[in-house]
Write an enzyme that holds these catalytic residues in place. Sequence first.
Site, PDB file in Angstrom:
ATOM      1  N   ARG A 173      11.706   8.369  -3.729  1.00 29.35           N
ATOM      2  CA  ARG A 173      10.527   7.494  -3.919  1.00 29.35           C
ATOM      3  C   ARG A 173       9.843   7.691  -5.278  1.00 29.35           C
ATOM      4  O   ARG A 173       8.640   7.456  -5.402  1.00 29.35           O
ATOM      5  CB  ARG A 173       9.481   7.693  -2.807  1.00 29.35           C
ATOM      6  CG  ARG A 173      10.010   7.560  -1.413  1.00 29.35           C
ATOM      7  CD  ARG A 173      10.368   6.157  -1.006  1.00 29.35           C
ATOM      8  NE  ARG A 173      11.001   6.200   0.289  1.00 29.35           N
ATOM      9  CZ  ARG A 173      12.319   6.350   0.478  1.00 29.35           C
ATOM     10  NH1 ARG A 173      13.142   6.394  -0.557  1.00 29.35           N
ATOM     11  NH2 ARG A 173      12.820   6.411   1.681  1.00 29.35           N
ATOM     12  N   SER A 245       5.161   4.392   5.673  1.00 29.21           N
ATOM     13  CA  SER A 245       4.879   5.827   5.634  1.00 29.21           C
ATOM     14  C   SER A 245       3.868   6.130   4.533  1.00 29.21           C
ATOM     15  O   SER A 245       4.057   5.740   3.389  1.00 29.21           O
ATOM     16  CB  SER A 245       6.162   6.606   5.351  1.00 29.21           C
ATOM     17  OG  SER A 245       7.039   6.443   6.437  1.00 29.21           O
ATOM     18  N   GLU A 315       3.075   8.734  -0.529  1.00 27.18           N
ATOM     19  CA  GLU A 315       4.067   7.730  -0.928  1.00 27.18           C
ATOM     20  C   GLU A 315       3.341   6.441  -1.335  1.00 27.18           C
ATOM     21  O   GLU A 315       3.702   5.789  -2.304  1.00 27.18           O
ATOM     22  CB  GLU A 315       5.026   7.455   0.235  1.00 27.18           C
ATOM     23  CG  GLU A 315       6.077   6.414  -0.081  1.00 27.18           C
ATOM     24  CD  GLU A 315       7.144   6.300   0.991  1.00 27.18           C
ATOM     25  OE1 GLU A 315       7.474   7.315   1.644  1.00 27.18           O
ATOM     26  OE2 GLU A 315       7.656   5.186   1.183  1.00 27.18           O
TER      27      GLU A 315
HETATM   28  C1  FAD Z   1       6.030  -1.729   7.920  1.00 30.47           C
HETATM   29  C2  FAD Z   1       6.461  -1.086   6.633  1.00 30.47           C
HETATM   30  C3  FAD Z   1       7.652  -0.368   6.590  1.00 30.47           C
HETATM   31  C4  FAD Z   1       8.068   0.218   5.388  1.00 30.47           C
HETATM   32  N1  FAD Z   1       9.235   0.896   5.390  1.00 30.47           N
HETATM   33  C5  FAD Z   1       9.674   1.453   4.238  1.00 30.47           C
HETATM   34  C6  FAD Z   1      10.918   2.150   4.196  1.00 30.47           C
HETATM   35  O1  FAD Z   1      11.633   2.266   5.181  1.00 30.47           O
HETATM   36  N2  FAD Z   1      11.300   2.700   3.033  1.00 30.47           N
HETATM   37  C7  FAD Z   1      10.543   2.598   1.908  1.00 30.47           C
HETATM   38  O2  FAD Z   1      10.956   3.099   0.855  1.00 30.47           O
HETATM   39  N3  FAD Z   1       9.363   1.941   1.919  1.00 30.47           N
HETATM   40  C8  FAD Z   1       8.914   1.365   3.042  1.00 30.47           C
HETATM   41  N4  FAD Z   1       7.717   0.703   3.066  1.00 30.47           N
HETATM   42  C9  FAD Z   1       6.874   0.662   1.836  1.00 30.47           C
HETATM   43  C10 FAD Z   1       7.108  -0.568   0.946  1.00 30.47           C
HETATM   44  O3  FAD Z   1       7.552  -1.671   1.699  1.00 30.47           O
HETATM   45  C11 FAD Z   1       8.122  -0.280  -0.171  1.00 30.47           C
HETATM   46  O4  FAD Z   1       7.672   0.744  -1.020  1.00 30.47           O
HETATM   47  C12 FAD Z   1       8.372  -1.546  -0.999  1.00 30.47           C
HETATM   48  O5  FAD Z   1       9.500  -1.357  -1.799  1.00 30.47           O
HETATM   49  C13 FAD Z   1       7.173  -1.940  -1.868  1.00 30.47           C
HETATM   50  O6  FAD Z   1       7.437  -3.218  -2.416  1.00 30.47           O
HETATM   51  P1  FAD Z   1       6.239  -4.197  -2.771  1.00 30.47           P
HETATM   52  O7  FAD Z   1       6.825  -5.387  -3.436  1.00 30.47           O
HETATM   53  O8  FAD Z   1       5.410  -4.467  -1.582  1.00 30.47           O
HETATM   54  O9  FAD Z   1       5.465  -3.307  -3.818  1.00 30.47           O
HETATM   55  P2  FAD Z   1       3.884  -3.255  -4.039  1.00 30.47           P
HETATM   56  O10 FAD Z   1       3.240  -2.582  -2.873  1.00 30.47           O
HETATM   57  O11 FAD Z   1       3.389  -4.588  -4.430  1.00 30.47           O
HETATM   58  O12 FAD Z   1       3.820  -2.260  -5.276  1.00 30.47           O
HETATM   59  C14 FAD Z   1       4.190  -0.904  -5.119  1.00 30.47           C
HETATM   60  C15 FAD Z   1       4.190  -0.239  -6.508  1.00 30.47           C
HETATM   61  O13 FAD Z   1       5.242  -0.805  -7.283  1.00 30.47           O
HETATM   62  C16 FAD Z   1       4.715  -1.389  -8.473  1.00 30.47           C
HETATM   63  N5  FAD Z   1       5.468  -2.608  -8.749  1.00 30.47           N
HETATM   64  C17 FAD Z   1       5.571  -3.713  -7.959  1.00 30.47           C
HETATM   65  N6  FAD Z   1       6.352  -4.630  -8.543  1.00 30.47           N
HETATM   66  C18 FAD Z   1       6.742  -4.110  -9.726  1.00 30.47           C
HETATM   67  C19 FAD Z   1       7.558  -4.581 -10.781  1.00 30.47           C
HETATM   68  N7  FAD Z   1       8.126  -5.798 -10.749  1.00 30.47           N
HETATM   69  N8  FAD Z   1       7.771  -3.778 -11.864  1.00 30.47           N
HETATM   70  C20 FAD Z   1       7.188  -2.545 -11.924  1.00 30.47           C
HETATM   71  N9  FAD Z   1       6.388  -2.048 -10.947  1.00 30.47           N
HETATM   72  C21 FAD Z   1       6.178  -2.814  -9.863  1.00 30.47           C
HETATM   73  C22 FAD Z   1       3.261  -1.669  -8.162  1.00 30.47           C
HETATM   74  O14 FAD Z   1       2.476  -1.741  -9.354  1.00 30.47           O
HETATM   75  C23 FAD Z   1       2.903  -0.503  -7.278  1.00 30.47           C
HETATM   76  O15 FAD Z   1       2.623   0.643  -8.061  1.00 30.47           O
HETATM   77  C24 FAD Z   1       7.278   0.101   4.227  1.00 30.47           C
HETATM   78  C25 FAD Z   1       6.088  -0.628   4.274  1.00 30.47           C
HETATM   79  C26 FAD Z   1       5.680  -1.223   5.461  1.00 30.47           C
HETATM   80  C27 FAD Z   1       4.411  -2.028   5.492  1.00 30.47           C
END
Ligand code: FAD
Length: 323
Positions: A173, A245, A315
Amino acid sequence: MNMVKIENRSGLRGELKRNEPMAKHTSWRAGGCADRAYVPADLDDLRAFLVSLPQHEPVCLVGLGSNLLVRDGGLRGTVIFTHGALKLIRLEGNAIYAEAGVPSPRVARFAAMHEFAGAEFMAGIPGTVGGALAMNAGCYGGETWNIIESVTTLDRAGQQRQRTRANYDIGYRTVVLKAGNGGSGAGGEAAVAAHAARLTPHEEWFIAARFKLPRGDSVKSRATITQLLERRIATQPLNQPNAGSVFRNPQGDYAARLIEACGLKGMVRGGALISDKHANFIVNTGSARASDIEALIAAAHDAVMQRFGIDLEREVRIVGDPA
Ligand SMILES: Cc1cc2nc3c(=O)[nH]c(=O)nc-3n(C[C@H](O)[C@H](O)[C@H](O)COP(=O)(O)OP(=O)(O)OC[C@H]3O[C@@H](n4cnc5c(N)ncnc54)[C@H](O)[C@@H]3O)c2cc1C
């Protein structure tokens, strides 16, 4: 709604919103407003917008906000949303090309449909490709960067680069651009290296990725996706707003086990609750403020530290100002 079309300013075609409530754009459905939020029309428009920003304007790219807590006092600067904007996904030879705003589950289904194996794990991660790259999102043995051939990035000067895994320090992560590594810019290797050394991950963003996957069997991949999703429904509180998480699992243990062992399941602060179903999830029961969620994060961290001497690392990312 505070939405301003800025088509007539500098030829930009996206939408600029002021005081945009980030609760609408984060899976926790809580938190303050962003001073400005921009939804680019496409990649060219994003580049033009970044170049048009004042040099010191803070910029934060947001995908589906599924790993993000924005404090109640809101976020200074400009948020740029990729979801619904950078949405192209297509086959490119033997790879899958997906822009940063494509939802990860869409990549999983697209790969399965085109008989590629190994992206099934992305079906249960409710974020975008950009967020998955930034977080090295993963589960059930799969990790985003393990299936990446190359990424395309963009910096605030509008320069686009092709990068590979070798350009980053990648861990559980975490993804950090290595200082001093090269790019494909026009300024010569030394100039590019000097530029890269100054970049923080927040000044160069992911705009697309090429996924390299072995050939697979569509039926099997789809069955795997169904199984993974069923497992999630059984073990995670998906019917209430959450951000997955909250803490990384420490080496050889599980954050959920440690928090549960401290007796914190069911702990409440305002409208936030440590889930009874999964202790590493904090849910919004309806009216949570970001400060309620942050208070529970601190309570869980401190209890685990006190009882086990383990310093749990977050995380989820927390941004913005307190109220
Ligand atoms: C129900 C649930 C289950 C989940 N299960 C998992 C799992 O199994 N494994 C896991 O790893 N995560 C999990 N997550 C967490 C999350 O979904 C992941 O971390 C996901 O990849 C975040 O993507 P996002 O587009 O929502 O990012 P955001 O929440 O929008 O952003 C997260 C971070 O990434 C940065 N970011 C976003 N887009 C970009 C870009 N294009 N370039 C550079 N930086 C960027 C943002 O600035 C921020 O710092 C879960 C979340 C939920 C709600």
